[in-house]
Design a protein around this motif. Structure first.
Motif, short mmCIF file in Angstrom:
data_model
loop_
_atom_site.label_atom_id
_atom_site.label_comp_id
_atom_site.label_asym_id
_atom_site.label_seq_id
_atom_site.Cartn_x
_atom_site.Cartn_y
_atom_site.Cartn_z
N ILE A 61 0.84 -1.21 0.00
CA ILE A 61 0.00 0.00 0.00
C ILE A 61 0.87 1.25 0.00
CG2 ILE A 61 -1.68 1.34 1.36
CD1 ILE A 61 -2.76 -1.49 2.30
N GLY A 62 1.97 1.22 0.73
CA GLY A 62 2.83 2.38 0.88
C GLY A 62 3.72 2.69 -0.31
N ARG A 63 3.65 1.91 -1.37
CA ARG A 63 4.49 2.20 -2.53
C ARG A 63 4.19 3.57 -3.14
NH1 ARG A 63 3.41 -2.09 -6.72
NH2 ARG A 63 1.34 -1.55 -6.02
N TYR A 64 2.90 3.97 -3.13
CA TYR A 64 2.51 5.21 -3.80
C TYR A 64 1.71 6.19 -2.95
CZ TYR A 64 3.81 2.41 -7.83
OH TYR A 64 4.49 1.62 -8.72
N ILE A 65 1.17 5.72 -1.83
CA ILE A 65 0.33 6.61 -1.02
C ILE A 65 0.76 6.61 0.44
CG2 ILE A 65 -1.66 6.40 -2.57
CD1 ILE A 65 -2.94 4.50 -0.53
N GLY A 66 0.54 7.73 1.10
CA GLY A 66 0.97 7.92 2.48
C GLY A 66 0.09 7.27 3.53
N LEU A 67 -0.99 6.62 3.13
CA LEU A 67 -1.90 5.99 4.09
C LEU A 67 -1.15 5.02 5.00
CD1 LEU A 67 -4.72 5.29 5.18
CD2 LEU A 67 -4.98 3.72 3.25
N ALA A 68 -0.27 4.22 4.44
CA ALA A 68 0.46 3.24 5.24
C ALA A 68 1.32 3.91 6.30
CB ALA A 68 1.32 2.37 4.33
N ASP A 69 1.85 5.07 6.00
CA ASP A 69 2.68 5.80 6.97
C ASP A 69 1.82 6.44 8.07
OD1 ASP A 69 4.82 5.09 5.38
OD2 ASP A 69 4.97 7.06 4.42
N ARG A 70 0.63 6.90 7.71
CA ARG A 70 -0.24 7.58 8.68
C ARG A 70 -0.87 6.60 9.66
NH1 ARG A 70 -4.26 11.76 6.63
NH2 ARG A 70 -4.45 12.01 8.87
N VAL A 71 -1.04 5.35 9.25
CA VAL A 71 -1.67 4.34 10.08
C VAL A 71 -0.59 3.41 10.62
CG1 VAL A 71 -3.45 2.54 10.15
CG2 VAL A 71 -3.79 4.56 8.73
N ALA A 72 0.33 3.96 11.39
CA ALA A 72 1.48 3.21 11.89
C ALA A 72 1.16 2.39 13.13
CB ALA A 72 2.63 4.17 12.19
N ASP A 73 0.07 2.73 13.82
CA ASP A 73 -0.34 1.99 15.01
C ASP A 73 -1.85 2.14 15.16
OD1 ASP A 73 -0.70 4.62 16.01
OD2 ASP A 73 1.23 4.58 17.04
N VAL A 74 -2.41 1.52 16.18
CA VAL A 74 -3.87 1.56 16.36
C VAL A 74 -4.36 2.99 16.57
CG1 VAL A 74 -5.80 0.80 17.81
CG2 VAL A 74 -4.01 -0.82 17.18
N GLU A 75 -3.62 3.79 17.33
CA GLU A 75 -4.05 5.17 17.56
C GLU A 75 -4.00 5.97 16.26
OE1 GLU A 75 -6.00 8.10 18.91
OE2 GLU A 75 -5.78 6.26 20.05
#
Length: 186
Positions: free
Chosen positions: A35-49
């Motif tokens: 998912i993180g190859r092209y979009i920042g979603l994977a970085d923003r959802v680094a933990d449950v919080e």
């Protein structure tokens, strides 16, 4: 909560809400690198919080009629999603997007889910223009835009700095009359 069937394979589209943060985070863990190859979603959802905060942002957008987020489930498991990153009902413009974990790729899930939300935006919310933005290197996302009947409007050269690299962003769109004509032709 509602669920919309995405076809005979049991896939469903449902709203993603803050109370589902743990499930959303677990899904991100399964697909983080892909998912993180092209979009920042994977970085923003680094933990449950981070997952809860992200989903809370979209709950606030939904309350303000300024965006929406939906998950795609197969066999009861969250495998991806579609969203309206932005939605300006007054101007009649929305930006749709997507993500998917690797195990769900190649099944048409994103295209089917995006059709549902675009149809809702056009027919129920009066959106005139739905945009789709994708890294020029993200061939899968661009293929979805094509399958949705979108037209390539242009390229914003090196406009998106992501993980230290500048990416060209392609902008695709479909206008309400084109969307309706495409539905009639299908």
């Amino acid at each position: 909560m509602f669920a919309i069937s995405l076809g005979d394979d049991g896939a469903e589209l449902r709203p993603l809400e803050p109370w589902q943060a743990e499930e959303f985070w677990a899904h991100m863990e399964r697909g983080r690198e892909f998912i993180g190859r092209y979009i920042g979603l994977a970085d923003r959802v680094a933990d449950v919080e981070g997952a809860r905060s992200y989903l809370r942002t979209y709950a606030e957008k939904a309350a303000a009629d300024a965006g929406r987020i939906y998950g795609i489930w197969t066999d009861g498991k969250l495998v991806g999603g579609v969203l309206f990153r932005t939605m300006d009902v007054e101007q009649g413009v929305a930006e749709a997007g997507c993500w998917l974990e690797p195990a769900a790729v190649g099944k048409g899930l994103v295209t089917r889910a995006a059709r549902v939300i675009i149809d809702w935006a056009v027919e129920e919310r009066g959106i005139h223009r739905v945009e789709w933005r994708a890294s020029a290197a993200n061939e899968s996302s661009i293929a979805v835009a094509r399958r949705l009947g979108m037209t390539k409007d242009g390229v914003l050269r090196e406009s998106f700095l992501y993980r230290g690299t500048r990416h060209d962003i392609e902008i695709w769109s479909v206008l309400a009359p084109e969307w309706r004509a495409g539905k009639q032709a299908a």
